[in-house]
Design a protein around this motif. Structure first.
Motif, PDB file in Angstrom:
ATOM      1  N   LEU A 260      -6.825   8.552  -0.562  1.00  0.00           N
ATOM      2  CA  LEU A 260      -6.441   8.743  -1.959  1.00  0.00           C
ATOM      3  C   LEU A 260      -4.930   8.873  -2.114  1.00  0.00           C
ATOM      4  CD1 LEU A 260      -9.226  11.288  -3.012  1.00  0.00           C
ATOM      5  CD2 LEU A 260      -9.147   8.837  -3.516  1.00  0.00           C
ATOM      6  N   THR A 261      -4.300   9.613  -1.201  1.00  0.00           N
ATOM      7  CA  THR A 261      -2.856   9.806  -1.269  1.00  0.00           C
ATOM      8  C   THR A 261      -2.114   8.484  -1.119  1.00  0.00           C
ATOM      9  OG1 THR A 261      -3.005  12.068  -0.425  1.00  0.00           O
ATOM     10  CG2 THR A 261      -0.892  10.943  -0.173  1.00  0.00           C
ATOM     11  N   GLN A 262      -2.529   7.679  -0.176  1.00  0.00           N
ATOM     12  CA  GLN A 262      -1.888   6.381   0.032  1.00  0.00           C
ATOM     13  C   GLN A 262      -1.955   5.527  -1.226  1.00  0.00           C
ATOM     14  OE1 GLN A 262      -3.649   4.430   3.402  1.00  0.00           O
ATOM     15  NE2 GLN A 262      -2.739   5.831   4.900  1.00  0.00           N
ATOM     16  N   GLN A 263      -3.123   5.504  -1.869  1.00  0.00           N
ATOM     17  CA  GLN A 263      -3.275   4.660  -3.053  1.00  0.00           C
ATOM     18  C   GLN A 263      -2.339   5.095  -4.175  1.00  0.00           C
ATOM     19  OE1 GLN A 263      -4.801   1.755  -3.806  1.00  0.00           O
ATOM     20  NE2 GLN A 263      -3.644   2.059  -5.700  1.00  0.00           N
ATOM     21  N   THR A 264      -2.237   6.401  -4.396  1.00  0.00           N
ATOM     22  CA  THR A 264      -1.353   6.877  -5.461  1.00  0.00           C
ATOM     23  C   THR A 264       0.103   6.589  -5.140  1.00  0.00           C
ATOM     24  OG1 THR A 264      -2.929   8.625  -6.044  1.00  0.00           O
ATOM     25  CG2 THR A 264      -0.667   8.890  -6.802  1.00  0.00           C
ATOM     26  N   LYS A 265       0.483   6.770  -3.894  1.00  0.00           N
ATOM     27  CA  LYS A 265       1.878   6.495  -3.521  1.00  0.00           C
ATOM     28  C   LYS A 265       2.210   5.017  -3.709  1.00  0.00           C
ATOM     29  CE  LYS A 265       2.938  10.345  -0.464  1.00  0.00           C
ATOM     30  NZ  LYS A 265       3.512  10.780   0.823  1.00  0.00           N
ATOM     31  N   VAL A 266       1.321   4.143  -3.300  1.00  0.00           N
ATOM     32  CA  VAL A 266       1.549   2.706  -3.470  1.00  0.00           C
ATOM     33  C   VAL A 266       1.636   2.352  -4.949  1.00  0.00           C
ATOM     34  CG1 VAL A 266       0.484   0.428  -3.193  1.00  0.00           C
ATOM     35  CG2 VAL A 266       0.558   2.017  -1.266  1.00  0.00           C
ATOM     36  N   LEU A 267       0.805   2.983  -5.742  1.00  0.00           N
ATOM     37  CA  LEU A 267       0.788   2.717  -7.179  1.00  0.00           C
ATOM     38  C   LEU A 267       2.140   2.999  -7.817  1.00  0.00           C
ATOM     39  CD1 LEU A 267      -1.131   1.905  -9.530  1.00  0.00           C
ATOM     40  CD2 LEU A 267      -1.603   4.347  -9.834  1.00  0.00           C
ATOM     41  N   PHE A 268       2.856   3.989  -7.253  1.00  0.00           N
ATOM     42  CA  PHE A 268       4.151   4.360  -7.815  1.00  0.00           C
ATOM     43  C   PHE A 268       5.318   3.877  -6.958  1.00  0.00           C
ATOM     44  CE2 PHE A 268       1.289   7.027 -10.144  1.00  0.00           C
ATOM     45  CZ  PHE A 268       1.856   7.042 -11.416  1.00  0.00           C
ATOM     46  N   GLY A 269       5.067   2.830  -6.181  1.00  0.00           N
ATOM     47  CA  GLY A 269       6.144   2.167  -5.465  1.00  0.00           C
ATOM     48  C   GLY A 269       6.642   2.884  -4.237  1.00  0.00           C
ATOM     49  N   LYS A 270       5.875   3.860  -3.746  1.00  0.00           N
ATOM     50  CA  LYS A 270       6.274   4.553  -2.520  1.00  0.00           C
ATOM     51  C   LYS A 270       5.928   3.679  -1.304  1.00  0.00           C
ATOM     52  CE  LYS A 270       6.931   8.369  -5.018  1.00  0.00           C
ATOM     53  NZ  LYS A 270       8.229   9.010  -5.250  1.00  0.00           N
ATOM     54  N   GLU A 271       6.702   3.807  -0.269  1.00  0.00           N
ATOM     55  CA  GLU A 271       6.442   3.035   0.941  1.00  0.00           C
ATOM     56  C   GLU A 271       5.319   3.687   1.743  1.00  0.00           C
ATOM     57  OE1 GLU A 271       8.726   1.382   4.957  1.00  0.00           O
ATOM     58  OE2 GLU A 271       9.836   2.478   3.404  1.00  0.00           O
ATOM     59  N   VAL A 272       4.264   2.921   1.999  1.00  0.00           N
ATOM     60  CA  VAL A 272       3.133   3.387   2.799  1.00  0.00           C
ATOM     61  C   VAL A 272       2.882   2.370   3.897  1.00  0.00           C
ATOM     62  CG1 VAL A 272       0.664   3.881   2.830  1.00  0.00           C
ATOM     63  CG2 VAL A 272       2.066   4.666   0.906  1.00  0.00           C
ATOM     64  N   LYS A 273       2.972   2.821   5.125  1.00  0.00           N
ATOM     65  CA  LYS A 273       2.760   1.926   6.248  1.00  0.00           C
ATOM     66  C   LYS A 273       1.269   1.791   6.528  1.00  0.00           C
ATOM     67  CE  LYS A 273       4.139   1.157  11.063  1.00  0.00           C
ATOM     68  NZ  LYS A 273       4.890   1.711  12.229  1.00  0.00           N
ATOM     69  N   ASP A 274       0.793   0.549   6.590  1.00  0.00           N
ATOM     70  CA  ASP A 274      -0.605   0.260   6.929  1.00  0.00           C
ATOM     71  C   ASP A 274      -1.578   0.983   5.996  1.00  0.00           C
ATOM     72  OD1 ASP A 274       0.277  -1.287   9.113  1.00  0.00           O
ATOM     73  OD2 ASP A 274       0.360   0.489  10.406  1.00  0.00           O
ATOM     74  N   GLN A 275      -1.455   0.728   4.705  1.00  0.00           N
ATOM     75  CA  GLN A 275      -2.367   1.341   3.743  1.00  0.00           C
ATOM     76  C   GLN A 275      -3.810   0.979   4.064  1.00  0.00           C
ATOM     77  OE1 GLN A 275      -2.083  -0.031  -0.291  1.00  0.00           O
ATOM     78  NE2 GLN A 275      -3.516   1.482  -1.076  1.00  0.00           N
ATOM     79  N   VAL A 276      -4.681   1.974   4.006  1.00  0.00           N
ATOM     80  CA  VAL A 276      -6.111   1.755   4.198  1.00  0.00           C
ATOM     81  C   VAL A 276      -6.690   1.179   2.919  1.00  0.00           C
ATOM     82  CG1 VAL A 276      -8.342   2.834   4.671  1.00  0.00           C
ATOM     83  CG2 VAL A 276      -6.276   3.634   5.863  1.00  0.00           C
ATOM     84  N   MET A 277      -7.270  -0.004   3.017  1.00  0.00           N
ATOM     85  CA  MET A 277      -7.838  -0.688   1.855  1.00  0.00           C
ATOM     86  C   MET A 277      -9.349  -0.851   2.027  1.00  0.00           C
ATOM     87  SD  MET A 277      -5.379  -1.288  -0.291  1.00  0.00           S
ATOM     88  CE  MET A 277      -6.112  -2.534  -1.361  1.00  0.00           C
ATOM     89  N   ALA A 278     -10.061  -0.781   0.907  1.00  0.00           N
ATOM     90  CA  ALA A 278     -11.512  -0.976   0.921  1.00  0.00           C
ATOM     91  C   ALA A 278     -11.902  -2.405   0.550  1.00  0.00           C
ATOM     92  CB  ALA A 278     -12.170   0.006  -0.055  1.00  0.00           C
TER      93      ALA A 278
END
Length: 487
Positions: A260-278
């Motif tokens: 959940l944290t990764q998704q919100t960070k990506v949504l607001f342009g934060k850099e997330v390495k290797d985001q877990v996607m469904a």
């Protein structure tokens, strides 16, 4: 309260949602507000019940019949004043609270209860729209300095109350933005982050200092806390529960909060390495609470191939159980908007193994059906049912199993006593640890709980800190009967 015959004339009306096919395409809130006329009707359903239980069911002691009556009369500004007199952040509770007030509503004995939570949300949104919510900096300063560790609802409530008492407050947040789990743990489709930013702007204008990327006990030496006259620890219960199950370390088994944290960070342009996607994956969410529901909604927005939910407990009844009579919080099936977007729900099922391929990637889950054996005087026993073993295709397993307690870092470094559940030890009503000038509140003190409890504890702890520093306090307190008293 309300219209004398309102509860007889008007039925409960809740906000509608935009169609599933539309809302799963974005991460914005998707409720369709009721008209002002309809909200006024809903306020008029509040009975003149003599002894209202609603504000006893609410840990904040909100003056619910009073603000419902103001809405019925069209006195929205007075309603806002009443609401904010006990609740610092009704825009959060009006969206996220499970509404124990509604479960203890007297009208709820025979009819649908008053739609208290939605009325609360409409009051605060009207107040922001009209400009009634303005910074209230203290007229004088006491010269006392206070550190609040953690910027979730408990920390924010404690900070605002202490600032209003005239103390100089600094809030430390280890993440890059203020808000705690409100910011990164709650999906944007349930709480748009602009709602948080709007309130933080008010707090900053009132004179509260915020320092982000400060992880007390890690990149900020706890010795520096001695520079403050008092410290309030509101770091939350963030130790995530796992499973003692073979294959738990597989590539594809992910903690729900990371997802959940990764998704919100990506949504607001934060850099997330290797985001877990469904996306295009068979997703299984283990855990049937609110976090599990949030994972379901997020997985559907990712475009999951399938979404399945496991819960080890029995399926709750559709209506209030005799074991939890009014006005207690009921054991009752909850179907969220995320569930309605698409999920296969399963109860009384236990994960036995996470199956992987030769590269260690998750491919399936093995499960068995279970039942609970209840023996008077003993802990319930989990019994596996022979012949119910099953293998489920799974590319992504999300562990939404709740939290076991707060992290021990600060307690160990400061020498704070903890209880049997690893919570920071402080008596309810006092909030003072074994270190006299160090207090604690919210999930860090009581364990994983509701947002209304976090705000309530933050407010109550603030009063105790004020008493400790000044010998007296004008900050309000909610006594054990649930009434707001000025002590």
């Amino acid at each position: 309260m309300g219209k004398v015959t309102g509860f007889k004339e008007f039925e409960r009306q809740d906000e509608n949602y935009t169609p599933v096919k539309d809302r799963v395409q974005h991460y914005k809130e998707f409720t369709v507000p009721l008209s002002e006329a309809e909200i006024t009707k809903q306020g008029s359903r509040c009975m003149d019940c003599g002894i209202p239980f609603c504000h006893s069911g609410c840990p904040l002691g909100n003056l619910i019949p009073d603000f419902n009556h103001m809405v019925h009369q069209g006195e929205w500004q007075k309603a806002s004043w009443l609401l904010h007199s006990t609740n610092n952040f009704p825009e959060f509770t009006g969206r996220l609270c499970p509404a124990p007030c509604e479960k203890s509503c007297v009208l709820g004995i025979i009819e649908d209860p008053v739609s208290i939570e939605n009325i609360e949300k409409n009051i605060v949104e009207r107040a922001f729209q009209e400009g009634w919510i303005k910074p209230q900096p203290p007229k004088t300063r006491t010269g006392k300095t206070i550190a609040v560790v953690g910027s979730g609802p408990a920390g924010l409530a404690a900070a605002q109350q202490l600032n209003r008492a005239g103390h100089t407050v600094t809030v430390f947040e280890r993440d890059d933005e203020v808000g705690g789990l409100l910011r990164y743990g709650i999906p944007n489709f349930k709480l748009e982050k602009e709602i948080i930013d709007r309130r933080i702007a008010i707090l900053k204008a009132e004179g509260i200092n915020f320092e982000t990327n400060v992880n007390v006990g890690v990149n900020y030496d706890v010795k520096n806390l001695k520079d403050f006259d008092a410290v309030v620890l509101c770091g939350g219960a963030t130790q995530r529960r796992s499973l003692p199950t073979p294959g738990i370390e597989a590539d594809g088994v992910v903690q729900a909060m990371d997802f959940l944290t990764q998704q919100t960070k990506v949504l607001f342009g934060k850099e997330v390495k290797d985001q877990v996607m469904a996306t295009d994956k068979h997703v299984i969410v283990i855990g049937g609470g609110d976090t599990g529901s949030d994972c379901i909604g997020t997985s559907n927005r990712h475009g999951a191939k399938s979404v399945v939910n496991f819960e080890i407990m029995p399926k709750p009844p559709g209506h209030r159980s005799p074991t939890t009579p009014w006005p207690f919080w009921p054991l009752q099936l909850k179907t969220s908007s995320s569930h309605e977007e698409g999920v296969e729900r399963n109860w009384l099922i236990n994960t036995k193994e996470f199956v992987t391929d030769e590269h260690g990637k998750l491919t399936a889950l093995k499960t068995v059906n279970v039942e609970w054996k209840m023996v008077p005087g003993e802990r319930p026993q989990l019994i596996e049912i022979p012949g119910t073993e099953k293998t489920w295709p799974c590319d992504l397993a999300l562990l939404a199993l709740g939290f076991t307690g707060p992290e021990a870092t600060i307690a160990e470094q400061l020498g704070i006593e903890t209880d049997a559940r690893s919570n920071y030890k402080a008596e309810y009503g006092k909030y003072q640890t074994n270190i006299p000038n160090v207090f604690t509140a919210g999930d860090m003190r009581r364990g994983q709980s509701l947002i209304v409890w976090a705000i309530s504890e933050g407010r109550e702890a603030a009063r105790q800190v004020d008493l400790y520093l000044m010998g007296k306090s004008d900050l309000p307190s909610k006594d054990m009967s649930g009434d707001l008293v000025a002590l």
